[in-house]
Write an enzyme that holds these catalytic residues in place. Structure first.
Site, PDB file in Angstrom:
ATOM      1  N   HIS A  73       0.756  -1.119   0.161  1.00 47.00           N
ATOM      2  CA  HIS A  73       0.023  -0.058   0.170  1.00 47.00           C
ATOM      3  C   HIS A  73       0.843   1.195  -0.006  1.00 47.00           C
ATOM      4  O   HIS A  73       0.491   2.469   0.529  1.00 47.00           O
ATOM      5  CB  HIS A  73      -0.869  -0.193   1.241  1.00 47.00           C
ATOM      6  CG  HIS A  73      -1.979  -1.030   1.130  1.00 47.00           C
ATOM      7  ND1 HIS A  73      -3.114  -1.153   0.446  1.00 47.00           N
ATOM      8  CD2 HIS A  73      -1.898  -2.385   1.926  1.00 47.00           C
ATOM      9  CE1 HIS A  73      -3.675  -2.101   0.537  1.00 47.00           C
ATOM     10  NE2 HIS A  73      -3.022  -3.145   1.623  1.00 47.00           N
ATOM     11  N   ASN A 146     -10.171  -2.963   1.864  1.00 46.22           N
ATOM     12  CA  ASN A 146      -9.942  -3.144   0.360  1.00 46.22           C
ATOM     13  C   ASN A 146     -11.075  -2.822  -0.450  1.00 46.22           C
ATOM     14  O   ASN A 146     -12.361  -2.785   0.058  1.00 46.22           O
ATOM     15  CB  ASN A 146      -9.602  -4.678  -0.063  1.00 46.22           C
ATOM     16  CG  ASN A 146      -8.229  -4.707   0.849  1.00 46.22           C
ATOM     17  OD1 ASN A 146      -7.234  -3.729   0.952  1.00 46.22           O
ATOM     18  ND2 ASN A 146      -7.866  -5.784   1.016  1.00 46.22           N
ATOM     19  N   HIS A 337      -4.634   0.829  11.797  1.00 46.65           N
ATOM     20  CA  HIS A 337      -4.304  -0.162  12.519  1.00 46.65           C
ATOM     21  C   HIS A 337      -5.677  -0.875  12.907  1.00 46.65           C
ATOM     22  O   HIS A 337      -6.467  -0.333  13.408  1.00 46.65           O
ATOM     23  CB  HIS A 337      -3.548   0.133  13.870  1.00 46.65           C
ATOM     24  CG  HIS A 337      -2.939  -1.129  14.493  1.00 46.65           C
ATOM     25  ND1 HIS A 337      -3.371  -2.486  14.324  1.00 46.65           N
ATOM     26  CD2 HIS A 337      -2.237  -1.024  15.593  1.00 46.65           C
ATOM     27  CE1 HIS A 337      -2.866  -3.168  15.234  1.00 46.65           C
ATOM     28  NE2 HIS A 337      -2.082  -2.526  16.036  1.00 46.65           N
TER      29      HIS A 337
END
Length: 669
Positions: A73, A146, A337
């Site tokens: 990413h 995603n 996170h």
């Protein structure tokens, strides 16, 4: 979040912004600088002195301006916005931002590719990251997902292997930002759990048109927990209100060279002009007693929950309405996170999610210089932070007091813990028992049914794109064994597809038909079934010959009234005797690949070959093509069927707008 709290994050960032207008240059310690063009030397031709602290400070900072890029990413772009829930969801969760419809929660979203480096193109075939940070009253909640609902592996212990196979091959560092190479397909051939996600990546979902027109998925199974301690399994979805669109493969390849920043530019310019993209948050909810009611394991991250079995409940809306002021300070330093949750949201035993709860902390420490990465402005919560964590690199708080431990008597045991009843986080009380083992439940071992489900859901044109993508990607491999093993895996999903790909890449068609049987269709999946709004549609108007400014004005008025984006394209950029209307793009700077449609204006004279190429490319990419009667006469001898679907010969505004109601006319031969 009330208005004062809503603005707290904005105020926090405002206080840290620096504007150098009218200011004196200083060192980082605040001392004013008298000279910034010459080093301190012994005479005007002598050696530089070690005592030149200004030079050393300036050079040291420059040498360290780049932090390690993300392992995955790395290529990303972000924007600020806000989220508001539509209804009180306290039946399912105690999370504050999901139970108060009157509150608005600030968010930051980062879109990204997975494979490439920071310098790779935007439009490669790849799964896209869709990560959202909610700055809630109870702390930050990070939904790190995603644009596909499933992932390639079931267990996080295989993530380093998957990424090593996906990344450029170590012996030659090629290819950059693409999966069409041996190690990726070798991994796929040896790890059948990846087949479902591979079908998503090889479909049109792997080459989205832009960030705004793609779905987002939390991928994992989480828990919602209400105040009574009742738990529900949940999957999170982002549904784009702009509609859903993808590129076609040839178009994506051209864009690599025409505009490497196509996706980030689209998002930045949309927000900059006030065309704010919106997504609705959807929840799929399963009661605990339904956990084993399905023919798939709901904890398996390589499986989706079919929407005809578990409907998506639309519960809120997110709007992105502000661009970043500095990409490095915000987009590059933002630290997401999955373990950043708030009371009312908890984890399931999804084995991939469990591993991510460790991995993300570890990688942020490496990238951002120590454990204080949450103190970087873009990562700071709007909720106050009080704990006994001290020191370490880049500590920006000046902690006061004598104690830094729990429990303490010297400071009345502050900072103190908070009971669950008063908002303190407490993990869901789940009974767990069993032997310590390294194995996966048999319920995870159906690798092919949902891949077939996905293929069945696609339109005929989308299935052809899928077959061609497999053929290209596997065909780029050098090893016959890798090609054969990949085709063998496809054969277990769909025999006809395996035959097509095998013949294209030059390997044997598998001897036996091993395809799994799955006739189910899931209407959420195909691009063609999404509503397509006109707002934001981009139009290239080709101006050929002597076209009056009044004519251009009339077209511009139609575009503006319907919230369309447009550009007038000609051989040379110029104003047509009018300050407001003119040719802003030329055939050397514009490309049909960056527009959704094309309109051809002509005075009846012969068109430039570059203009004809522009129209033909739009036509071949199945886009709407609108041609005036004058232009019709000069295009009839070219490779454009004027009677084909989506080709409109008209100057009438409504006919033009009707043509734009479809992104692509895949029934055009």
């Amino acid at each position: 979040m009330d208005q004062s709290n809503k603005n707290k994050k904005q105020q926090q960032l405002d206080e840290l912004r620096k504007n150098n207008d009218g200011t004196a240059m200083t060192t980082n310690s605040g001392m004013k600088v008298s000279e910034d063009e010459h080093s301190l030397t012994v005479g005007d031709r002598g050696p530089t002195l070690l005592e030149d602290f200004h030079f050393r400070e300036k050079m040291m900072h420059f040498d360290h301006e780049r932090i390690p890029e993300r392992v995955v990413h790395a290529r990303g772009f972000g924007a600020h916005g806000e989220f508001q829930v539509y209804e009180d969801l306290s039946e399912y969760t105690s999370a504050d931002f999901l139970t108060h419809p009157e509150k608005t929660t600030p968010v930051f979203v980062r879109f990204s590719t997975v494979q490439g480096s920071k310098g790779s193109p935007d439009t490669v075939r790849d799964i896209r990251g869709f990560a959202t940070k909610f700055y809630t009253d109870e702390g930050n909640f990070d939904l790190v997902g995603n644009n596909a609902p499933v992932f390639f592996i079931q267990d996080a212990i295989k993530f380093p292997d998957f990424v090593h196979a996906l990344k450029p091959e170590p012996h030659n560092e090629m290819p950059q930002g693409g999966s069409a190479h041996d190690t990726f397909w070798d991994f796929i051939g040896q790890n059948p759990e990846s087949m479902h996600a591979v079908f998503w990546a090889m479909s049109d979902r792997g080459i989205p048109k832009n960030f705004r027109q793609q779905e987002g998925f939390g991928v994992h199974t989480f828990r919602l927990v209400n105040k009574e301690g009742q738990s529900y399994f949940v999957k999170f979805h982002w549904k784009p209100k702009q509609g859903l669109e993808s590129l076609v493969w040839d178009e994506a390849q051209i864009l690599h060279g025409k505009d490497i920043d196509f996706h980030r530019k689209d998002l930045y310019e949309s927000i900059d002009k006030g065309d704010y993209p919106e997504w609705e948050l959807g929840l799929q909810i399963i009661k605990p007693e339904q956990e084993f009611d399905f023919d798939f394991d709901i904890l398996d991250p390589t499986k989706l929950w079919p929407e005809d079995q578990v409907p998506v409940k639309i519960v809120g809306k997110m709007t992105l309405n502000r661009n970043v002021d500095n990409v490095f300070a915000e987009t590059e330093q933002v630290a997401f996170h999955p373990a950043h949750i708030v009371p009312g949201i908890d984890f399931s035993n999804d084995p991939l999610l469990q591993g991510r709860l460790f991995s993300y902390t570890d990688t942020q420490i490496s990238r951002l210089g120590g454990p204080n990465f949450n103190q970087i402005p873009i990562n700071r919560p709007v909720a106050e932070v009080h704990n006994n964590q001290r020191d370490a690199m880049h500590q920006s708080y000046i902690h006061q007091g004598q104690t830094a431990y729990h429990k303490n008597g010297l400071n009345n045991n502050d900072p103190h813990t908070t009971p669950k009843e008063q908002g303190g986080f407490e993990h869901y009380h789940e009974k767990v028992e069993g032997y310590k083992v390294r194995q996966r439940s048999d319920s995870f071992k159906d690798y092919y049914t949902q891949a077939k489900l996905y293929k069945n859901s696609l339109t005929e044109a989308e299935q052809q794109h899928l077959a061609d993508a497999f053929s290209f990607e596997i065909g780029k491999c050098k090893s016959p064994e890798v090609k054969q093993n990949a085709v063998n895996q496809i054969n277990k999903v769909d025999r006809k597809l395996a035959e097509y790909v095998a013949n294209n890449v030059g390997v044997e068609v598998p001897a036996e038909n091993e395809e799994v049987q799955s006739d189910a269709k899931d209407s959420q999946l195909t691009l063609e079934k999404f509503d397509i709004p006109l707002k934001g549609h981009s139009v290239a108007v080709l101006v050929n010959g002597d076209i009056s400014a009044e004519t251009l004005k009339s077209y511009a008025e139609v575009f503006v009234n319907n919230d369309l984006n447009y550009a007038f394209v000609g051989q040379t950029a110029k104003n047509l005797n009018d300050d407001e209307i003119g040719i802003t793009e030329t055939y050397s700077t514009a490309s049909s690949t960056v527009f959704d449609s094309v309109i051809v204006l002509s005075d009846g004279k012969e068109m430039l070959p570059t203009a004809i190429d522009f129209v033909e490319m739009s036509y071949n990419h199945k886009k709407p093509v609108v041609i005036t009667e004058e232009a019709k006469n000069v295009l009839q001898s070219n490779r454009i069927d004027l009677d084909a679907p989506g080709v409109v010969v008209s100057s009438e505004p409504q006919a033009i707008l009707d043509a734009f109601k479809r992104y692509r006319y895949f029934d055009r031969k």
